[in-house]
Design an enzyme around this catalytic site. Structure first.
Site, PDB file in Angstrom:
ATOM      1  N   GLU A 125       0.828  -1.211   0.000  1.00 49.93           N
ATOM      2  CA  GLU A 125       0.000   0.000   0.000  1.00 49.93           C
ATOM      3  C   GLU A 125       0.864   1.264   0.000  1.00 49.93           C
ATOM      4  O   GLU A 125       0.439   2.319  -0.447  1.00 49.93           O
ATOM      5  CB  GLU A 125      -0.924  -0.014   1.230  1.00 49.93           C
ATOM      6  CG  GLU A 125      -2.255   0.679   0.988  1.00 49.93           C
ATOM      7  CD  GLU A 125      -3.282   0.406   2.076  1.00 49.93           C
ATOM      8  OE1 GLU A 125      -4.432   0.101   1.722  1.00 49.93           O
ATOM      9  OE2 GLU A 125      -2.959   0.515   3.266  1.00 49.93           O
ATOM     10  N   LYS A 150     -14.098   1.358  -3.681  1.00 53.74           N
ATOM     11  CA  LYS A 150     -15.152   1.876  -2.813  1.00 53.74           C
ATOM     12  C   LYS A 150     -16.170   2.662  -3.631  1.00 53.74           C
ATOM     13  O   LYS A 150     -17.376   2.534  -3.436  1.00 53.74           O
ATOM     14  CB  LYS A 150     -14.558   2.805  -1.745  1.00 53.74           C
ATOM     15  CG  LYS A 150     -13.708   2.097  -0.716  1.00 53.74           C
ATOM     16  CD  LYS A 150     -13.323   3.078   0.381  1.00 53.74           C
ATOM     17  CE  LYS A 150     -12.267   2.499   1.279  1.00 53.74           C
ATOM     18  NZ  LYS A 150     -11.659   3.486   2.150  1.00 53.74           N
TER      19      LYS A 150
HETATM   20  O1  PA5 Z   1      -3.189   1.767   5.940  1.00 51.08           O
HETATM   21  C1  PA5 Z   1      -4.269   2.284   5.799  1.00 51.08           C
HETATM   22  O2  PA5 Z   1      -4.432   3.508   5.943  1.00 51.08           O
HETATM   23  C2  PA5 Z   1      -5.500   1.475   5.467  1.00 51.08           C
HETATM   24  O3  PA5 Z   1      -5.185   0.144   5.254  1.00 51.08           O
HETATM   25  C3  PA5 Z   1      -6.516   1.581   6.576  1.00 51.08           C
HETATM   26  O4  PA5 Z   1      -5.945   1.140   7.783  1.00 51.08           O
HETATM   27  C4  PA5 Z   1      -7.792   0.767   6.282  1.00 51.08           C
HETATM   28  O5  PA5 Z   1      -8.345   1.156   5.073  1.00 51.08           O
HETATM   29  C5  PA5 Z   1      -8.812   0.945   7.399  1.00 51.08           C
HETATM   30  O6  PA5 Z   1      -9.125   2.289   7.577  1.00 51.08           O
HETATM   31  P1  PA5 Z   1      -9.873   2.822   8.853  1.00 51.08           P
HETATM   32  O7  PA5 Z   1      -9.040   2.591  10.040  1.00 51.08           O
HETATM   33  O8  PA5 Z   1     -10.068   4.268   8.586  1.00 51.08           O
HETATM   34  O9  PA5 Z   1     -11.187   2.081   8.959  1.00 51.08           O
END
Ligand code: PA5
Length: 423
Positions: A279, A413
């Site tokens: 990511e 999304k």
């Molecule tokens: O690393 C990241 O920012 C993402 O993987 C988030 O942790 C994930 O999308 C979950 O988001 P949130 O904690 O806002 O529900």
């Protein structure tokens, strides 16, 4: 501590990793001066020496208050889930359930899983830790809606409110608003700490404390990794050495990094690592494809492809020096023909499997980095978390991408919301 060996990777490169020293120093300064892309999200950088002690004390108190729980349901996805899950697996004694058992939810949208979870919880004494930084993520929100209803029906509204702990933003988002209105115990994910860099906040610490993990040892490990990362010197900073080597391998035409382990307790750690690097770096059509394998299990499935498939792979082996002692017994009849290794430690056999595999893969033109850790304890988990976080920041900046955003995640999304008719 951790040792990174790059000899069997460097031999595939046409330049020494040390030639990157100047660039590594520039990126190091950029991280420290907070002048790089996404610099608003560097709150994790000093976490090992700035843990929120007030929150940690409150978590420990909560654990005391709820010491008879059968289960703690931890709701979250991505960075709000993977670190805790990885840590619990890393530190878990096989076949031994923690008390309370830590159960995860909200990390997918499976009706099958949720339905059985609700049924399972009917007879359990449980509490919930709902985690979402944005407070608006669909998967945990759906799971929480179901579980909130369940826990309220089971214990009544007032007691349910005491049994729900929310970890979220300090002032924004639907979860923050809900938690505030209902009076849940709240823990904060700072604006400056992105999800995948949040293991050392209450996101990870609450589940760890409830599972009985030695959190102080874990934080000591993270602190030592933090201290070891203060210098940009590639001869001393093992995290940067790893980052620089994988960067050069990617520049030399390798597209896939396999994180490989020889201990099944590390299997889920690789999932956390994949999120961290995938990511953080996988953007602008750049970044290594991150994969993982658990050996020797996967030598009987992926082994063929790694040895002999497309030559776009390199391996990073997570090697654990010290494991349990267990010897292979002597057998009078020797029908299985194993007496040649009778009286040998299984860890010795595993080590020979690792050395033999490494040799074969290197011969098959798969470069190999080895990261050796002492043992699978909370100290080394904490150390590795910070080690890979700082390595990831270095690696992404060398590549020229912002390590801390994830614009691509919005695409699915958007479509899902359109298909669901969300206004
Ligand atoms: O690393 C990241 O920012 C993402 O993987 C988030 O942790 C994930 O999308 C979950 O988001 P949130 O904690 O806002 O529900």
């Amino acid at each position: 501590m951790i040792k990174v060996q790059i000899k069997d990777a460097e031999r595939f490169l046409d330049q020494k990793v040390s030639t990157l020293q100047g660039r590594v120093e520039d990126v190091h300064d950029m991280i420290r001066n907070k002048s790089g892309l996404g610099n608003d999200f560097l709150g994790w950088l000093d976490l090992p020496v700035s843990i929120n002690q007030e929150e940690l004390a409150r978590i420990k108190k909560l654990k005391e208050q709820y010491k008879d729980l059968d289960c703690l349901v931890v709701i979250g996805i991505g960075g709000s889930y993977l670190g805790a899950k990885a840590g619990l697996e890393f530190l878990k004694t096989p076949f031994k359930k923690s008390k309370p058992e830590i159960i995860f939810a909200g990390h997918h949208l499976s009706a099958n899983y949720l339905k059985h979870l609700l049924k399972y919880l009917n007879k359990k004494n449980y509490a919930i830790n709902v985690i979402s930084k944005s407070g608006t993520t669909t998967e945990p929100a759906v799971a929480f809606r179901l579980l909130k209803q369940h826990i309220e029906e089971k214990y009544g509204i007032d007691e349910a409110r005491r049994r729900i702990f929310a970890t979220t933003d300090k002032a924004r988002g639907s979860l923050y608003q809900l938690a505030k209105n209902e009076g849940y115990e709240r823990f904060v994910i700072e604006d400056t700490v992105g999800g995948r860099f949040s293991v050392l906040t209450s996101v990870g610490l609450l589940p760890f404390v409830f599972a009985g993990i030695d959190v102080d040892g874990l934080l000591n490990g993270a602190k030592d990794a933090y201290m070891d990362a203060q210098t940009p010197d590639l001869k001393k900073n093992q995290a940067y050495l790893y980052a620089a080597t994988r960067y050069l391998l990617s520049q030399s035409g390798k597209d896939v990094e396999y994180l490989v382990n020889y201990e099944p307790r590390l299997t889920f750690f690789a999932e956390w690592w994949k999120q961290l690097f995938g990511e953080s770096e996988g953007k602008n059509h750049l970044g290594l494809l991150v994969a993982s394998a658990s050996f020797t299990t996967d030598l009987h499935s992926l082994g063929q492809q790694i040895q002999d498939g497309k030559r776009i792979i390199f391996e990073t082996v997570l090697n654990v020096k010290k494991t349990d002692k267990l010897t292979i017994p002597w057998d009078q009849n020797n029908l299985d023909q194993l007496n040649y290794i009778a009286d040998k430690e299984i860890s010795y056999v595993n080590e020979q499997a690792m050395l033999g595999t490494k040799e074969a893969h290197v011969d098959g033109l798969v470069p190999n980095i080895v990261i050796t850790i002492g043992k699978l304890d909370s100290y080394h988990f904490g150390y590795l978390v910070y080690f890979f976080e700082i390595a990831c920041a270095m690696s992404a900046y060398l590549l020229g991408v912002n390590p801390f955003d994830q614009p691509g995640v919005e695409a699915y999304k958007k479509n899902m919301f359109r298909l669901l008719g969300k206004k």
